[in-house]
Enzyme design. Structure first.
Site, PDB file in Angstrom:
ATOM      1  N   SER A  49       0.784  -1.237   0.000  1.00 38.83           N
ATOM      2  CA  SER A  49       0.000   0.000   0.000  1.00 38.83           C
ATOM      3  C   SER A  49       0.817   1.289   0.000  1.00 38.83           C
ATOM      4  O   SER A  49       0.261   2.370  -0.228  1.00 38.83           O
ATOM      5  CB  SER A  49      -0.949   0.007   1.202  1.00 38.83           C
ATOM      6  N   GLY A  51       5.149   3.060  -0.531  1.00 33.34           N
ATOM      7  CA  GLY A  51       6.571   2.880  -0.793  1.00 33.34           C
ATOM      8  C   GLY A  51       6.901   1.920  -1.913  1.00 33.34           C
ATOM      9  O   GLY A  51       6.259   1.893  -2.963  1.00 33.34           O
ATOM     10  N   PHE A  73      -2.019  -3.469   5.770  1.00 29.74           N
ATOM     11  CA  PHE A  73      -2.591  -3.351   7.115  1.00 29.74           C
ATOM     12  C   PHE A  73      -2.874  -1.874   7.332  1.00 29.74           C
ATOM     13  O   PHE A  73      -2.047  -1.146   7.869  1.00 29.74           O
ATOM     14  CB  PHE A  73      -1.613  -3.904   8.144  1.00 29.74           C
ATOM     15  N   GLU A  74      -4.049  -1.418   6.874  1.00 34.33           N
ATOM     16  CA  GLU A  74      -4.362   0.005   6.848  1.00 34.33           C
ATOM     17  C   GLU A  74      -5.677   0.295   7.559  1.00 34.33           C
ATOM     18  O   GLU A  74      -6.542  -0.577   7.683  1.00 34.33           O
ATOM     19  CB  GLU A  74      -4.430   0.496   5.392  1.00 34.33           C
ATOM     20  N   ALA A 111      -0.304  -9.329   7.945  1.00 33.35           N
ATOM     21  CA  ALA A 111       0.390 -10.270   7.055  1.00 33.35           C
ATOM     22  C   ALA A 111       1.157 -11.337   7.821  1.00 33.35           C
ATOM     23  O   ALA A 111       1.470 -12.395   7.266  1.00 33.35           O
ATOM     24  CB  ALA A 111       1.338  -9.510   6.129  1.00 33.35           C
ATOM     25  N   TYR A 233      22.236   1.150  10.090  1.00 30.81           N
ATOM     26  CA  TYR A 233      21.646   0.211   9.135  1.00 30.81           C
ATOM     27  C   TYR A 233      22.432  -1.087   8.968  1.00 30.81           C
ATOM     28  O   TYR A 233      21.853  -2.134   8.692  1.00 30.81           O
ATOM     29  CB  TYR A 233      21.506   0.880   7.767  1.00 30.81           C
ATOM     30  N   LEU A 271      15.261   6.491   0.517  1.00 31.00           N
ATOM     31  CA  LEU A 271      14.141   7.371   0.203  1.00 31.00           C
ATOM     32  C   LEU A 271      13.366   7.693   1.473  1.00 31.00           C
ATOM     33  O   LEU A 271      13.394   6.935   2.447  1.00 31.00           O
ATOM     34  CB  LEU A 271      13.206   6.711  -0.818  1.00 31.00           C
ATOM     35  N   THR A 273      10.612   7.770   4.031  1.00 28.63           N
ATOM     36  CA  THR A 273       9.456   6.989   4.459  1.00 28.63           C
ATOM     37  C   THR A 273       9.084   7.451   5.865  1.00 28.63           C
ATOM     38  O   THR A 273       9.838   8.182   6.509  1.00 28.63           O
ATOM     39  CB  THR A 273       9.778   5.473   4.505  1.00 28.63           C
TER      40      THR A 273
END
Length: 387
Positions: A49, A51, A73-74, A111, A233, A271, A273
């Site tokens: 949904s 990215g 999951f929205e 999920a 990271y 990017l 998010t």
């Protein structure tokens, strides 16, 4: 109602349905203008949904006429709150797909759960028969496993704290920030949430149900970043999870390769998010990177990255290019020596006074607002909309 962005620091609590639809439209337009993708035709996207997951779905549907089944999951809208942007994105995507005669369905649920896996399998059997690709693009703060245990991920370092320059988004100043060290329990929990265990669970469930095509591709998304952010990271808790993701990829190839499965991990570009905005130190690197890559005409957003991944690397009709560790490197332009040298040169100079001159803070915020459907010049934000 009139919907305006409500932002505090790195969180936006509203989303605009018309703006989200405009975002979908622009991504579809990019894909249709940039050539066909000769790839899979029946695709399951886990984390579909926003990215990279959303961009993957758009690229394969409109660049390859693929049937797509998404898992998200929205939150839907209520009388007092707008829906989440991912919900509006999915509604807009499905409308556009069906206008173009494409199968597109989404399952809204956890999920990680067996219930959602069972729903997906039933949908595949009923309407698709089998799938020939699974995109795993799930980002979540917590996971409840089948035994009822809930694990929560953390973004911390391992061994010793990490202190560096940090852009305070709320007032455009640069100060030092320190990311603390994780406990062993936190490391293990982060691997449970963000590693490859659930990816493997999905493949096993789909395989056991007999819904994987004889020639099947699966890809999961990751990020490594430059040496500057290694403590976050690469060497931190998230790095341990991403290393587990790669081990899972190798395990999938070993376990299922003989039946025609090919598994990959794609290391994508940095990017903006919602999660990256919350990590100290990282937004400053991103905003400097944006400035450098735009100056060098190398900048890509999610849809440009996914179009290039599928068209030029995964389904280019030649062996998939992998680095020495077996990754697909979609961060290849970000990690060009000339890009990183310039980023580090700016990093050494940047301070509160020259922040806006040396970093692309406007571009950073534009991407941030676009995630929620705001700041599109052709959308009338003074107009009443039905949330």
């Amino acid at each position: 109602m009139i919907i305006k962005p409500k932002v505090k620091d790195f969180i936006c609590t509203t989303a605009h349905p018309v703006g989200c639809a405009e975002s979908i439209h622009r991504q579809i337009e990019y894909v249709t203008e940039n050539g066909r993708i000769n790839g899979p035709k029946r695709v399951l996207v886990i984390g579909s949904s926003t990215g990279y997951g959303l961009a993957s779905r758009i690229a394969l549907a409109f660049g390859n006429s693929a049937s797509t089944l998404g898992v998200m999951f929205e939150r839907e809208a209520t009388e007092k709150r707008t829906a989440t942007p991912g919900y509006y994105n999915t509604v807009a995507f499905e409308q556009e797909a069906r206008k173009n005669g494409l199968y597109a369905k989404s399952i809204n649920g956890d999920a990680f759960s067996q219930e959602v896996k069972d729903q997906v399998i039933s949908e595949i059997k009923e309407n698709l028969g089998t799938i020939d690709m699974l995109v795993y693009s799930l980002a979540a703060p917590r996971r409840t496993t089948s035994d009822g245990t809930t694990y929560r991920s953390v973004l911390k370092t391992i061994g010793e704290p990490f202190t560096e320059k940090n852009w305070i988004l709320g007032n455009d100043t640069i100060e030092e920030a320190t990311i603390p060290t994780a406990t062993e329990e936190e490391i293990n929990a982060t691997v449970k949430v963000m590693g490859g265990e659930d990816w493997e669970d999905w493949i096993q469930a789909l395989s056991n149900a007999g819904v994987l095509a004889s020639s099947f591709t699966t890809v999961a998304y990751s990020y490594i970043g430059p040496e500057l952010t290694y403590p976050v990271y690469n060497h931190g808790t998230i790095g341990m999870a991403k290393k587990h993701l790669k081990k899972t990829c190798d395990k999938l190839n070993e376990s299922y390769g003989a039946s025609g499965l090919r598994a990959y991990v794609s290391v994508n570009k940095a990017l903006v998010t919602q999660s990256s905005s919350a990590i100290p130190i990282v937004p400053l690197y991103f905003s400097i990177l944006y400035r450098v890559m735009k100056d060098m005409d190398l900048h890509e957003g999610c849809i440009e990255q996914m179009q290039r991944l599928f068209q030029k690397k995964l389904f280019a009709g030649s062996p998939v290019p992998l680095d020495k560790e077996g990754y697909i490197r979609m961060d290849d332009w970000e990690m060009k020596p000339e890009v990183q040298e310039r980023v580090m040169e700016i990093w050494s100079q940047i301070n509160t006074e020259n922040l806006k001159e040396l970093a692309d803070t406007d571009g950073y915020w534009e991407d941030f607002y676009h995630m929620f459907g705001f700041h599109y010049s052709n959308v009338d934000y003074e107009k009443d909309v039905q949330p």
